[in-house]
Design an enzyme around this catalytic site. Structure first.
Site, PDB file in Angstrom:
ATOM      1  N   ASN A  99      33.984  28.831  18.646  1.00 43.29           N
ATOM      2  CA  ASN A  99      34.655  29.986  19.261  1.00 43.29           C
ATOM      3  C   ASN A  99      34.652  31.207  18.332  1.00 43.29           C
ATOM      4  O   ASN A  99      34.964  32.315  18.779  1.00 43.29           O
ATOM      5  CB  ASN A  99      36.092  29.642  19.641  1.00 43.29           C
ATOM      6  CG  ASN A  99      36.207  29.200  21.090  1.00 43.29           C
ATOM      7  OD1 ASN A  99      35.241  29.266  21.850  1.00 43.29           O
ATOM      8  ND2 ASN A  99      37.398  28.763  21.475  1.00 43.29           N
ATOM      9  N   TYR A 100      34.352  31.008  17.056  1.00 42.86           N
ATOM     10  CA  TYR A 100      34.153  32.151  16.158  1.00 42.86           C
ATOM     11  C   TYR A 100      32.653  32.214  15.871  1.00 42.86           C
ATOM     12  O   TYR A 100      32.196  32.114  14.738  1.00 42.86           O
ATOM     13  CB  TYR A 100      34.947  31.979  14.860  1.00 42.86           C
ATOM     14  CG  TYR A 100      36.444  32.095  15.026  1.00 42.86           C
ATOM     15  CD1 TYR A 100      37.007  32.726  16.131  1.00 42.86           C
ATOM     16  CD2 TYR A 100      37.317  31.595  14.057  1.00 42.86           C
ATOM     17  CE1 TYR A 100      38.387  32.837  16.272  1.00 42.86           C
ATOM     18  CE2 TYR A 100      38.694  31.705  14.191  1.00 42.86           C
ATOM     19  CZ  TYR A 100      39.217  32.318  15.302  1.00 42.86           C
ATOM     20  OH  TYR A 100      40.582  32.424  15.432  1.00 42.86           O
ATOM     21  N   GLY A 152      39.916  35.132  27.186  1.00 39.31           N
ATOM     22  CA  GLY A 152      39.747  34.493  28.489  1.00 39.31           C
ATOM     23  C   GLY A 152      39.855  32.981  28.411  1.00 39.31           C
ATOM     24  O   GLY A 152      39.376  32.350  27.463  1.00 39.31           O
ATOM     25  N   CYS A 181      45.746  35.346  20.650  1.00 37.44           N
ATOM     26  CA  CYS A 181      45.368  36.662  21.176  1.00 37.44           C
ATOM     27  C   CYS A 181      45.465  36.649  22.701  1.00 37.44           C
ATOM     28  O   CYS A 181      44.713  35.941  23.365  1.00 37.44           O
ATOM     29  CB  CYS A 181      43.950  37.000  20.747  1.00 37.44           C
ATOM     30  SG  CYS A 181      43.328  38.487  21.535  1.00 37.44           S
ATOM     31  N   GLY A 239      36.516  36.143  29.593  1.00 35.49           N
ATOM     32  CA  GLY A 239      37.361  37.157  28.951  1.00 35.49           C
ATOM     33  C   GLY A 239      36.594  38.123  28.048  1.00 35.49           C
ATOM     34  O   GLY A 239      37.172  39.065  27.517  1.00 35.49           O
ATOM     35  N   GLY A 240      35.314  37.877  27.823  1.00 39.36           N
ATOM     36  CA  GLY A 240      34.488  38.824  27.067  1.00 39.36           C
ATOM     37  C   GLY A 240      34.759  38.890  25.572  1.00 39.36           C
ATOM     38  O   GLY A 240      34.312  39.800  24.893  1.00 39.36           O
ATOM     39  N   ASP A 281      33.727  36.818  23.164  1.00 38.91           N
ATOM     40  CA  ASP A 281      32.717  36.203  22.300  1.00 38.91           C
ATOM     41  C   ASP A 281      32.449  37.097  21.081  1.00 38.91           C
ATOM     42  O   ASP A 281      32.165  38.284  21.231  1.00 38.91           O
ATOM     43  CB  ASP A 281      31.420  36.002  23.100  1.00 38.91           C
ATOM     44  CG  ASP A 281      30.442  35.080  22.396  1.00 38.91           C
ATOM     45  OD1 ASP A 281      30.261  33.956  22.888  1.00 38.91           O
ATOM     46  OD2 ASP A 281      29.877  35.474  21.353  1.00 38.91           O
TER      47      ASP A 281
HETATM   48  C1  LIG Z   1      40.672  39.339  19.067  1.00 44.54           C
HETATM   49  C2  LIG Z   1      40.319  37.879  19.204  1.00 44.54           C
HETATM   50  C3  LIG Z   1      41.277  36.911  18.926  1.00 44.54           C
HETATM   51  C4  LIG Z   1      40.984  35.559  19.046  1.00 44.54           C
HETATM   52  N1  LIG Z   1      41.948  34.633  18.771  1.00 44.54           N
HETATM   53  C5  LIG Z   1      41.660  33.315  18.879  1.00 44.54           C
HETATM   54  C6  LIG Z   1      42.636  32.313  18.586  1.00 44.54           C
HETATM   55  O1  LIG Z   1      43.775  32.607  18.244  1.00 44.54           O
HETATM   56  N2  LIG Z   1      42.281  31.017  18.675  1.00 44.54           N
HETATM   57  C7  LIG Z   1      41.026  30.634  19.054  1.00 44.54           C
HETATM   58  O2  LIG Z   1      40.775  29.436  19.144  1.00 44.54           O
HETATM   59  N3  LIG Z   1      40.080  31.549  19.337  1.00 44.54           N
HETATM   60  C8  LIG Z   1      40.369  32.875  19.259  1.00 44.54           C
HETATM   61  N4  LIG Z   1      39.408  33.797  19.544  1.00 44.54           N
HETATM   62  C9  LIG Z   1      38.064  33.337  19.896  1.00 44.54           C
HETATM   63  C10 LIG Z   1      37.962  33.011  21.378  1.00 44.54           C
HETATM   64  O3  LIG Z   1      38.585  31.782  21.649  1.00 44.54           O
HETATM   65  C11 LIG Z   1      36.490  32.918  21.772  1.00 44.54           C
HETATM   66  O4  LIG Z   1      35.848  34.134  21.528  1.00 44.54           O
HETATM   67  C12 LIG Z   1      36.335  32.512  23.241  1.00 44.54           C
HETATM   68  O5  LIG Z   1      35.034  32.016  23.451  1.00 44.54           O
HETATM   69  C13 LIG Z   1      36.589  33.678  24.150  1.00 44.54           C
HETATM   70  O6  LIG Z   1      36.602  33.301  25.483  1.00 44.54           O
HETATM   71  P1  LIG Z   1      36.348  34.448  26.576  1.00 44.54           P
HETATM   72  O7  LIG Z   1      36.352  33.824  27.908  1.00 44.54           O
HETATM   73  O8  LIG Z   1      37.272  35.587  26.318  1.00 44.54           O
HETATM   74  O9  LIG Z   1      34.913  34.938  26.114  1.00 44.54           O
HETATM   75  P2  LIG Z   1      33.522  35.238  26.807  1.00 44.54           P
HETATM   76  O10 LIG Z   1      32.892  36.248  25.911  1.00 44.54           O
HETATM   77  O11 LIG Z   1      33.665  35.583  28.242  1.00 44.54           O
HETATM   78  O12 LIG Z   1      32.773  33.857  26.685  1.00 44.54           O
HETATM   79  C14 LIG Z   1      32.554  33.195  25.467  1.00 44.54           C
HETATM   80  C15 LIG Z   1      31.407  32.192  25.622  1.00 44.54           C
HETATM   81  O13 LIG Z   1      31.712  31.254  26.647  1.00 44.54           O
HETATM   82  C16 LIG Z   1      30.804  31.396  27.757  1.00 44.54           C
HETATM   83  N5  LIG Z   1      31.616  31.365  28.969  1.00 44.54           N
HETATM   84  C17 LIG Z   1      32.499  32.307  29.378  1.00 44.54           C
HETATM   85  N6  LIG Z   1      33.089  31.930  30.506  1.00 44.54           N
HETATM   86  C18 LIG Z   1      32.584  30.717  30.818  1.00 44.54           C
HETATM   87  C19 LIG Z   1      32.829  29.817  31.887  1.00 44.54           C
HETATM   88  N7  LIG Z   1      33.702  30.106  32.858  1.00 44.54           N
HETATM   89  N8  LIG Z   1      32.132  28.650  31.926  1.00 44.54           N
HETATM   90  C20 LIG Z   1      31.243  28.365  30.948  1.00 44.54           C
HETATM   91  N9  LIG Z   1      30.967  29.186  29.909  1.00 44.54           N
HETATM   92  C21 LIG Z   1      31.647  30.355  29.845  1.00 44.54           C
HETATM   93  C22 LIG Z   1      30.110  32.709  27.554  1.00 44.54           C
HETATM   94  O14 LIG Z   1      28.845  32.737  28.135  1.00 44.54           O
HETATM   95  C23 LIG Z   1      30.077  32.831  26.053  1.00 44.54           C
HETATM   96  O15 LIG Z   1      29.035  32.051  25.539  1.00 44.54           O
HETATM   97  C24 LIG Z   1      39.683  35.161  19.436  1.00 44.54           C
HETATM   98  C25 LIG Z   1      38.724  36.130  19.711  1.00 44.54           C
HETATM   99  C26 LIG Z   1      39.022  37.477  19.596  1.00 44.54           C
HETATM  100  C27 LIG Z   1      37.972  38.508  19.884  1.00 44.54           C
END
Ligand SMILES: Cc1cc2nc3c(=O)[nH]c(=O)nc-3n(C[C@H](O)[C@H](O)[C@H](O)COP(=O)(O)OP(=O)(O)OC[C@H]3O[C@@H](n4cnc5c(N)ncnc54)[C@H](O)[C@@H]3O)c2cc1C
Ligand SMILES: *[C@@H]1O[C@H](CO)[C@@H](O)[C@H](O)[C@H]1NC(C)=O
Ligand SMILES: *[C@@H]1O[C@H](CO)[C@@H](O)[C@H](O)[C@H]1NC(C)=O
Ligand SMILES: *[C@@H]1O[C@H](CO)[C@@H](O)[C@H](O)[C@H]1NC(C)=O
Ligand SMILES: *[C@@H]1O[C@H](CO)[C@@H](O)[C@H](O)[C@H]1NC(C)=O
Ligand SMILES: *[C@@H]1O[C@H](CO)[C@@H](O)[C@H](O)[C@H]1NC(C)=O
Length: 537
Positions: free
Chosen positions: A474-475, A180, A176, A110-111, A113
């Site tokens: 995750n933060y 992803g 949010c 979901g991007g 990070d």
């Molecule tokens: C606006 C906002 C609101 C948020 N709200 C919350 C919340 O309410 N509660 C909470 O707990 N967190 C929250 N988060 C934090 C969020 O859970 C983390 O940023 C999470 O890692 C995002 O996942 P992603 O797939 O979108 O991110 P990505 O940037 O795609 O990935 C995050 C990390 O995981 C790795 N990764 C991604 N996909 C995979 C995969 N398929 N297999 C193995 N590794 C992978 C990436 O390499 C990177 O290191 C929030 C973040 C933002 C920006």
């Protein structure tokens, strides 16, 4: 746990990791040829493979889900190419070829990070991105209370697809909607339901991952140690998650939502002091988050702090009002503040949309505004005294665009032991405190905002636990340290490792050492492998 930790620390300085960065980077053609040779099914490269020189859409694909604009600044390293697999076998081929051709890669779902690690590498260039945005199917099985969700799906899509099948089923994960599933669940994942049902990771019952050999493993094939590690150990360390099997939870047909705002002039301090004692202990059906921001005061030319109590109750307004009158009368909740609605309509509201927002917004993948951002996090275990709040506000008001959010813990979070999963912030945590600076003018005001967050975090030190001060993977916060993949990297990882995972960090290192000893899955804060002998008693 004393002896394994000291053993681990002892071992650190003697380690040398051989990740060579002196090879010449293969051309895109070599990589696509390798993919073709290693994929079960043909790959349509015209829709899945992007290089900066050949494809006009490279930049839009790179930027598509990159949430923190700070990591898209011109000064940030850009990938040599991006591959967007359409099926599992493409992901397997990508892992096999990246390994064979020694291409450093990042995985993106979901991007979101916080430090952009899914699309930027600060420590190894060149690099490529494996972007799972197109692997996003969701299959809901109400009869069995489960769903299979692919890594590239967003939380909003998961919530919406469940609600299409049933108004009384849900999944406890982040607030949010554009986050992803891939990165979120593997780092833990809390939202508005964790006090009742625990983390997203607490509600995972199976998973499919691609390991360092390009093999697909489900829970039975990966074994309980690796299955433990991927439910909270953070993304990008153990393999690529293809999909999760999640357990659905029950929600009532009608929930009540409300927001009450209080400024400093409206007694915000006293109320916040009381909230710290009430919110972590009150009925698990009630979730009250506090969001704090700087606003103009009603006195012209003066500024103040506004505290917003954003809330959701599993029941009707009458019962909520009785509960609040008894436990938290200071907030002064009235019937006209309350809105009864369905679970799924409460979801956008809890994130911050108006109460009239339709749930369809949850399936717009790009709904949260992108901005330049820096955040830091604490887990608070002791009530912060009223007098201390006053000095916090003085620091807080030094930035206009800043937000501080306090999320209540307790309830189910206290009933799960610290070592059940890698996520250790459980019993005794009153609330999670997050400091976020956002801005829109790129590098211009960046330093000012970054400094503000760091100063506030320093200022909060006395109110946070020590040894370790706790943080949330995750933060992600690179201020806590970074791997450099040379002799110092393991020593460095012990700071953030123990902050994110407490003593679970040791078990994570052990699992990593078993499943990925050559450290194929690595980034600035990935779990480092150690030689397995280090774990012998
Ligand atoms: C606006 C906002 C609101 C948020 N709200 C919350 C919340 O309410 N509660 C909470 O707990 N967190 C929250 N988060 C934090 C969020 O859970 C983390 O940023 C999470 O890692 C995002 O996942 P992603 O797939 O979108 O991110 P990505 O940037 O795609 O990935 C995050 C990390 O995981 C790795 N990764 C991604 N996909 C995979 C995969 N398929 N297999 C193995 N590794 C992978 C990436 O390499 C990177 O290191 C929030 C973040 C933002 C920006
Ligand atoms: C990108 O460019 C390469 C080389 O010209 C081409 O083969 C491929 O189809 C293009 N991909 C897209 C998505 O346009
Ligand atoms: C509370 O404050 C927020 C942010 O300033 C505002 O958007 C919202 O409308 C306010 N809500 C109520 C109920 O006053
Ligand atoms: C707050 O006040 C300042 C001037 O003191 C003004 O420039 C600004 O626009 C105001 N902000 C809001 C949100 O009203
Ligand atoms: C819902 O939103 C409308 C429009 O913004 C507002 O007038 C109303 O007061 C809100 N209701 C509640 C209970 O928050
Ligand atoms: C390890 O790498 C970092 C970052 O490149 C560098 O600052 C540090 O000096 C290196 N340490 C050694 C021992 O090479």
């Amino acid at each position: 746990m004393g002896s394994p930790r000291s053993l681990l620390l002892l071992t650190f300085p003697f380690l040398l990791l051989s990740v060579s960065s002196t090879f010449s980077f293969p051309t895109p053609e070599l990589f696509t040829q390798c993919l073709e040779a290693n994929s079960q099914n043909p790959i349509p490269f015209s829709t899945t493979f992007f290089t900066p020189n050949h494809n006009a859409s490279f930049t839009s694909v790179l930027e598509s889900t990159a949430q923190n604009l700070r990591y898209l600044l011109p000064s940030m390293p850009k990938p040599a190419f991006i591959f967007t697999p359409l099926e599992d076998s493409h992901v397997q081929a990508a892992v096999i070829c990246a390994k064979k051709l020694k291409i450093h890669f990042r995985v993106r779902s979901g991007g979101h990070d916080y430090e952009g690690l899914s699309f930027v590498s600060l420590i190894e260039q060149p690099f490529m991105i494996i972007d799972l945005a197109k692997l996003r199917a969701i299959q809901v099985d109400i009869a069995h209370n489960t769903a299979w969700v692919e890594a590239g799906a967003t939380l909003g899509e998961v919530y919406y697809r469940i609600s299409e099948k049933s108004p009384i089923h849900a999944f406890p994960a982040g607030v949010c909607p554009s986050v992803g599933v891939g990165g979120h669940i593997t780092g833990g994942g809390y939202g508005s339901l964790h006090r009742k049902y625990g983390l997203a990771a607490d509600n995972v019952i199976d998973a499919r991952i691609v390991d360092a050999n390009g093999k697909i493993l489900d829970r039975a094939a990966m074994g309980e140690d690796l299955f433990w590690a991927i439910r909270g150990g953070g993304g990008g360390s153990f393999g690529i998650i293809l999909s999760w099997k999640i357990k659905l939870v029950q929600v009532p047909p009608i929930v009540t939502i409300f927001t009450v705002n209080k400024t400093l002039e409206q007694n915000a301090n006293k109320i916040l002091y009381k909230w710290q004692q009430v919110a972590p202990n009150i009925d698990e059906d009630l979730y009250i988050r506090v969001q704090m921001r700087v606003v103009n005061s009603s006195t012209p030319g003066k500024r103040t702090v506004q505290t917003s109590y954003i809330s959701r109750f599993f029941g009707r307004a009458d019962r909520l009002l009785q509960l609040m009158e008894k436990k938290f009368p200071e907030l002064g909740l009235t019937k006209k503040d309350c809105l009864e609605t369905s679970w799924i309509k409460s979801v956008p509201y809890i994130y911050g949309f108006p109460n009239t927002t339709s749930p369809e917004i949850l399936i717009q993948r790009t709904l949260s505004g992108k901005m330049y951002m820096k955040a830091k996090t604490d887990y608070v275990r002791q009530v912060i005294p009223e007098t201390a709040l006053n000095s916090i506000w003085r620091r807080f008001m030094q930035d206009d665009e800043a937000v501080m959010t306090w999320v209540p813990y307790g309830g189910m979070m206290s009933k799960i032991s610290e070592s059940t999963l890698p996520y250790p912030h459980r019993k005794g945590v009153l609330f999670e405190s997050q400091y976020v600076a956002t801005w829109f003018d790129g590098e211009k005001s960046m330093q000012k905002h970054m400094n503000w967050v760091r100063r506030l975090y320093d200022f909060m030190t006395p109110y946070a636990p020590r040894f370790p001060r706790e943080g949330y993977v995750n933060y992600r916060d690179l201020d806590l340290g970074m791997n450099h993949f040379n002799s110092t990297s393991f020593l460095r990882s012990s700071t953030w490792g123990f902050e994110y995972f407490k003593d679970n960090f040791i078990r994570l290192v052990k699992v990593k050492s078993e499943v990925d000893p050559s450290n194929l899955f690595r980034h600035e804060q990935s779990i480092p492998p150690l030689p397995l002998e280090s774990f012998k008693d």
